[in-house]
Design a protein around this motif. Structure first.
Motif, short mmCIF file in Angstrom:
data_model
loop_
_atom_site.label_atom_id
_atom_site.label_comp_id
_atom_site.label_asym_id
_atom_site.label_seq_id
_atom_site.Cartn_x
_atom_site.Cartn_y
_atom_site.Cartn_z
N UNK A 113 0.85 -1.19 0.00
CA UNK A 113 0.00 0.00 0.00
C UNK A 113 0.88 1.24 0.00
N UNK A 114 0.73 2.07 -1.03
CA UNK A 114 1.45 3.35 -1.15
C UNK A 114 2.97 3.20 -1.11
N UNK A 115 3.55 2.08 -1.53
CA UNK A 115 4.99 1.87 -1.38
C UNK A 115 5.61 1.31 -2.66
N UNK A 116 5.77 2.20 -3.65
CA UNK A 116 6.37 1.81 -4.92
C UNK A 116 7.82 1.37 -4.72
N UNK A 117 8.54 2.03 -3.83
CA UNK A 117 9.95 1.67 -3.60
C UNK A 117 10.09 0.21 -3.16
N UNK A 118 9.23 -0.24 -2.27
CA UNK A 118 9.27 -1.64 -1.80
C UNK A 118 8.93 -2.59 -2.95
N UNK A 119 7.92 -2.22 -3.75
CA UNK A 119 7.54 -3.05 -4.90
C UNK A 119 8.71 -3.17 -5.87
N UNK A 120 9.41 -2.06 -6.11
CA UNK A 120 10.57 -2.09 -7.01
C UNK A 120 11.71 -2.90 -6.40
N UNK A 121 11.90 -2.78 -5.09
CA UNK A 121 12.96 -3.53 -4.42
C UNK A 121 12.74 -5.04 -4.57
N UNK A 122 11.51 -5.47 -4.35
CA UNK A 122 11.17 -6.90 -4.41
C UNK A 122 11.25 -7.44 -5.84
N UNK A 124 12.89 -5.97 -8.52
CA UNK A 124 14.08 -5.61 -9.28
C UNK A 124 13.79 -4.64 -10.41
N UNK A 125 12.58 -4.09 -10.43
CA UNK A 125 12.19 -3.14 -11.48
C UNK A 125 12.44 -1.70 -11.02
N UNK A 126 12.25 -0.77 -11.95
CA UNK A 126 12.42 0.65 -11.64
C UNK A 126 11.52 1.47 -12.56
N UNK A 127 11.55 2.78 -12.37
CA UNK A 127 10.76 3.66 -13.23
C UNK A 127 11.14 3.50 -14.70
N UNK A 128 12.37 3.09 -14.98
CA UNK A 128 12.82 2.88 -16.36
C UNK A 128 12.07 1.73 -17.04
N UNK A 129 11.43 0.86 -16.26
CA UNK A 129 10.71 -0.30 -16.81
C UNK A 129 9.24 0.00 -17.07
N UNK A 130 8.86 1.29 -17.00
CA UNK A 130 7.45 1.63 -17.22
C UNK A 130 7.04 1.28 -18.65
N UNK A 131 5.89 0.66 -18.75
CA UNK A 131 5.30 0.33 -20.05
C UNK A 131 4.48 1.54 -20.46
N UNK A 132 4.81 2.11 -21.60
CA UNK A 132 4.20 3.38 -22.01
C UNK A 132 2.76 3.24 -22.46
N UNK A 133 2.37 2.07 -22.96
CA UNK A 133 1.00 1.90 -23.42
C UNK A 133 0.05 1.80 -22.23
N UNK A 134 -1.18 2.16 -22.44
CA UNK A 134 -2.19 2.07 -21.40
C UNK A 134 -2.53 0.61 -21.12
N UNK A 135 -3.00 0.31 -19.90
CA UNK A 135 -3.43 -1.07 -19.61
C UNK A 135 -4.48 -1.54 -20.60
#
Length: 136
Positions: A113-122, A124-135
């Motif tokens: 909940x509200x913790x993108x940093x923890x999600x990225x830590x678990x 191994x992803x980062x903001x650079x892995x954002x998928x540009x297309x909409x869901x």
């Protein structure tokens, strides 16, 4: 984007769709027999029957806002809407859901909940892995 990442996105989006529909049969088809879970109430491994019980308890609808994916991991930034038994809204909030996909099935699921940093830590992803297309 490579084939593994594409399949990871498709499987995670399908899992969310079936979860929102509360369709345990179809959800089980895209979930490993033993699903590793991590979330606000702890960690564990559940089977398909326990997955159904967990879905009923959570009574949660997820709407994806952003996706971050690479390989077998995906993080979905979502609006979570928790519902009462009568489907009235109990609460809402931003959640980050991490999936690990193997052989077309969700093998690991974590919610932060509200913790993108923890999600990225678990994941191994980062903001650079954002998928540009909409869901989808």
């Amino acid at each position: 984007m490579n084939q593994i990442t594409s399949e990871t996105i498709k499987t995670a989006d399908t899992w969310v769709e079936f979860s929102n529909q509360k369709n345990l049969e179809r959800l089980s088809a895209v979930t490993a027999e033993k699903l590793a879970l991590e979330g606000p109430k702890g960690t564990g491994v559940i089977n398909h029957q326990e997955l159904g019980e967990w879905m009923k308890r959570a009574n949660l609808k997820l709407t994806t806002i952003k996706r971050y994916a690479r390989g077998q991991f995906i993080v979905l930034e979502q609006t979570g809407t928790w519902l009462n038994d009568d489907d009235s809204v109990k609460g809402t909030g931003i959640v980050f859901t991490v999936f690990k996909i193997a052989d077309g099935k969700v093998t690991f699921l974590a919610r932060y909940d509200h913790d993108k940093d923890k999600a990225f830590e678990v994941s191994g992803l980062s903001d650079e892995d954002r998928i540009k297309s909409e869901p989808l």
